[in-house]
Design a protein around this motif. Structure first.
Motif, short mmCIF file in Angstrom:
data_model
loop_
_atom_site.label_atom_id
_atom_site.label_comp_id
_atom_site.label_asym_id
_atom_site.label_seq_id
_atom_site.Cartn_x
_atom_site.Cartn_y
_atom_site.Cartn_z
N ARG A 38 -31.39 21.47 -30.24
CA ARG A 38 -32.37 20.56 -29.55
C ARG A 38 -32.21 18.87 -29.98
N ARG A 39 -32.20 18.88 -31.40
CA ARG A 39 -32.20 17.56 -32.09
C ARG A 39 -30.55 16.92 -31.63
N TYR A 40 -29.57 17.82 -31.63
CA TYR A 40 -28.38 17.27 -31.18
C TYR A 40 -28.33 16.84 -29.68
N VAL A 41 -28.78 17.35 -28.90
CA VAL A 41 -28.88 17.11 -27.71
C VAL A 41 -29.65 15.82 -27.19
N LYS A 42 -30.85 15.72 -27.98
CA LYS A 42 -31.71 14.41 -27.95
C LYS A 42 -30.79 13.21 -28.41
N SER A 43 -29.81 13.25 -29.52
CA SER A 43 -29.48 12.31 -30.31
C SER A 43 -28.41 11.52 -29.32
N ARG A 44 -29.01 10.75 -28.36
CA ARG A 44 -28.27 9.98 -27.53
C ARG A 44 -28.92 8.90 -27.10
N ASP A 45 -28.55 7.76 -26.56
CA ASP A 45 -29.14 6.79 -25.85
C ASP A 45 -28.47 6.54 -24.47
N ASP A 46 -28.82 7.15 -23.28
CA ASP A 46 -28.39 6.93 -22.02
C ASP A 46 -28.41 5.52 -21.47
N SER A 47 -29.56 4.84 -21.84
CA SER A 47 -29.44 3.17 -21.38
C SER A 47 -28.32 2.60 -22.03
N GLN A 48 -27.93 2.90 -23.29
CA GLN A 48 -27.08 2.21 -23.80
C GLN A 48 -25.55 2.57 -23.26
N LEU A 49 -25.38 4.02 -23.00
CA LEU A 49 -24.23 4.37 -22.28
C LEU A 49 -24.08 3.98 -21.00
N ASN A 50 -25.12 3.66 -20.32
CA ASN A 50 -25.17 3.26 -18.94
C ASN A 50 -24.94 1.51 -18.94
N GLY A 51 -24.65 1.02 -19.99
CA GLY A 51 -24.21 -0.55 -20.05
C GLY A 51 -25.32 -1.38 -20.28
N ASP A 52 -26.59 -0.94 -20.43
CA ASP A 52 -27.40 -2.07 -20.78
C ASP A 52 -27.44 -2.87 -22.12
N ASN A 53 -27.39 -4.06 -21.84
CA ASN A 53 -27.12 -4.77 -22.93
C ASN A 53 -28.18 -4.76 -24.18
N SER A 54 -29.30 -4.76 -23.65
CA SER A 54 -30.65 -4.60 -24.66
C SER A 54 -30.36 -3.53 -25.52
N SER A 55 -30.12 -2.19 -24.86
CA SER A 55 -29.88 -0.94 -25.67
C SER A 55 -28.81 -0.97 -26.64
N LEU A 56 -27.75 -1.81 -26.01
CA LEU A 56 -26.65 -1.93 -26.89
C LEU A 56 -26.85 -2.33 -28.26
N LEU A 57 -27.72 -3.50 -28.56
CA LEU A 57 -28.16 -3.99 -29.72
C LEU A 57 -29.30 -3.42 -30.18
N ASN A 106 -18.16 28.30 -32.86
CA ASN A 106 -19.39 28.33 -33.72
C ASN A 106 -19.85 26.59 -34.02
N PHE A 107 -19.87 26.01 -32.92
CA PHE A 107 -20.29 24.82 -32.70
C PHE A 107 -21.43 24.62 -31.77
N TYR A 108 -22.64 24.41 -32.28
CA TYR A 108 -23.77 24.30 -31.60
C TYR A 108 -24.15 23.07 -30.99
N GLN A 109 -23.49 22.85 -29.81
CA GLN A 109 -23.78 21.51 -29.17
C GLN A 109 -25.19 21.66 -28.34
N ASN A 110 -25.81 22.89 -28.36
CA ASN A 110 -27.01 23.20 -27.75
C ASN A 110 -28.21 22.84 -28.68
#
Length: 378
Positions: free
Chosen positions: A149-168, A143-147
């Motif tokens: 739409r707003r939950y799936v989009k709620s991330r920053d892939d640039s930040q997770l890829n180590g981009d320093n500007s996206s980190l801050l 009963n945990f809906y990881q699918n």
């Protein structure tokens, strides 16, 4: 055939005696006109004139019936093999949500994210059959809906890829988990904020002596995720505290991202527990790989039949949304984990084809030789 010409046609520029054609050109006429004749007629090619060679199957009893029988005879053995292989996979599951009053984890049912100290409980169980090969430990949620739409989009892939500007300066997609107390959150977003954080430890009980089972925490994430998609910020890799300076932890996390593990190659954004969680599930009931139990001795099974205990640091609340939590021990085969559906699907399709082949063969044998030509009386 008589053709009438109107004054308007004369005014439009058609010379006397000319005949307008549907394509827009003018045929005939006595006036001079050096313009090119316009036409909508397709080019005289095999493709545009539809003269390409074509083939169309003629469905007769001699071609259809063997196809049905061949599909049935191929699919049924494949389905039986896959189904038997799936059933040979050992799997043991424990639901430790604690909704039942008799459950040892019932005292932890209403735990909150920031409970200090964390609630702990122990569940004893017995394995009736030994687990021979490598064992995979999963945690499962229901009963945990990881699918969403707003939950799936709620991330920053640039930040997770180590981009320093996206980190801050995280992406606005992370709202409302983008900043906290005027500091950027690392990692930002709802997915990271809801990361599973129960701690599971497995023990073997032998003559009232508890022996810990070695649980391997590395090698549980996809290689592409670990080495390509997730990277720590650039800089001194041995000082993650300095790399994440100026950021704050997600709201529901008890500690910042640079304290997820004591080993540098499994800390920060490249922590494999974190990476596994960030790969969202497609269905509301899912399982994710938690630990590996490797077979050390070929002469002995990985987990012998007998008594075991599971120690749980109960940190992850699921009762508020009627969720459930499980721990699963499972082996795998050449086709992966336990999945009887694929074998059942092959058997079902093969059986239907074989049955239709028998029915059509009977119909053809009984009615196929009849004279279908109509008798027209003189």
């Amino acid at each position: 055939m008589a053709v009438n010409y109107s004054a308007k046609e004369e005014a439009d520029g058609h010379p006397s005696g000319g005949v307008g054609v549907p394509g827009g050109g003018v045929v005939g006429g006595g006036g001079g006109g050096g313009g090119a004749v316009k036409t909508r007629k397709p080019d005289n090619t095999a493709f545009k004139q539809q003269r390409l060679p074509a083939w169309q199957p003629i469905l007769t009893a001699g071609t259809v019936l063997p196809a049905f029988f061949i599909i049935g005879l191929i699919f049924i053995p494949i389905g039986i093999g896959i189904f038997v292989t799936s059933n040979n996979i050992r799997e043991y599951e424990i639901d430790y949500t604690g909704t039942e009053p008799s459950s040892p984890c019932n005292k932890c049912l209403n735990v909150s994210w920031d409970s200090t100290p964390p609630c702990t409980c122990t569940i004893n169980f017995t394995l009736e059959h030994a687990f021979e090969s490598n064992v995979f430990m999963y945690y499962g949620l229901s009963n945990f809906y990881q699918n969403h739409r707003r939950y799936v989009k709620s991330r920053d892939d640039s930040q997770l890829n180590g981009d320093n500007s996206s980190l801050l300066n995280p992406s606005k997609e992370c709202e409302p988990y983008r900043t906290n107390e005027d500091k950027p959150i690392a990692p930002c977003g709802a997915i990271a904020n809801s990361m599973f954080n129960d701690t599971l430890e497995l023990y073997r009980i032998d003559n009232d002596t508890r022996t810990p089972i070695t649980l391997i925490k590395k090698g549980i994430a996809w290689w592409t995720d670990k080495n390509v998609k997730f990277r720590n910020p650039t800089g001194d890799g041995n000082n993650l505290t300095a790399l994440f300076q100026g950021t704050t932890k997600p709201v529901n996390w008890p500690k910042p991202v640079y304290m997820l593990d004591s080993e540098p190659d499994n800390n920060g954004f490249i922590n494999e527990d974190f990476i596994v969680w960030m790969r969202t599930a497609a269905l509301p009931t899912f399982r994710k790989l938690y630990r590996l139990i490797e077979r050390k001795n070929n002469l002995q099974p990985t987990l012998q039949a007998g008594k075991y205990s599971l120690d749980i640091a109960y940190n992850y609340p699921v009762h508020s949304f009627d969720g459930r939590k499980r721990m699963i021990l499972s082996t795998i085969s050449w086709m992966g984990g336990k999945n009887p559906f694929l074998g059942i699907a092959y058997i079902t399709v093969g059986s239907i084809c074989f049955f239709l082949g028998v029915v059509l063969l009977f119909i053809h044998h009984k009615y196929g030789n009849r004279n279908t030509s109509a008798d027209i009386p003189n």
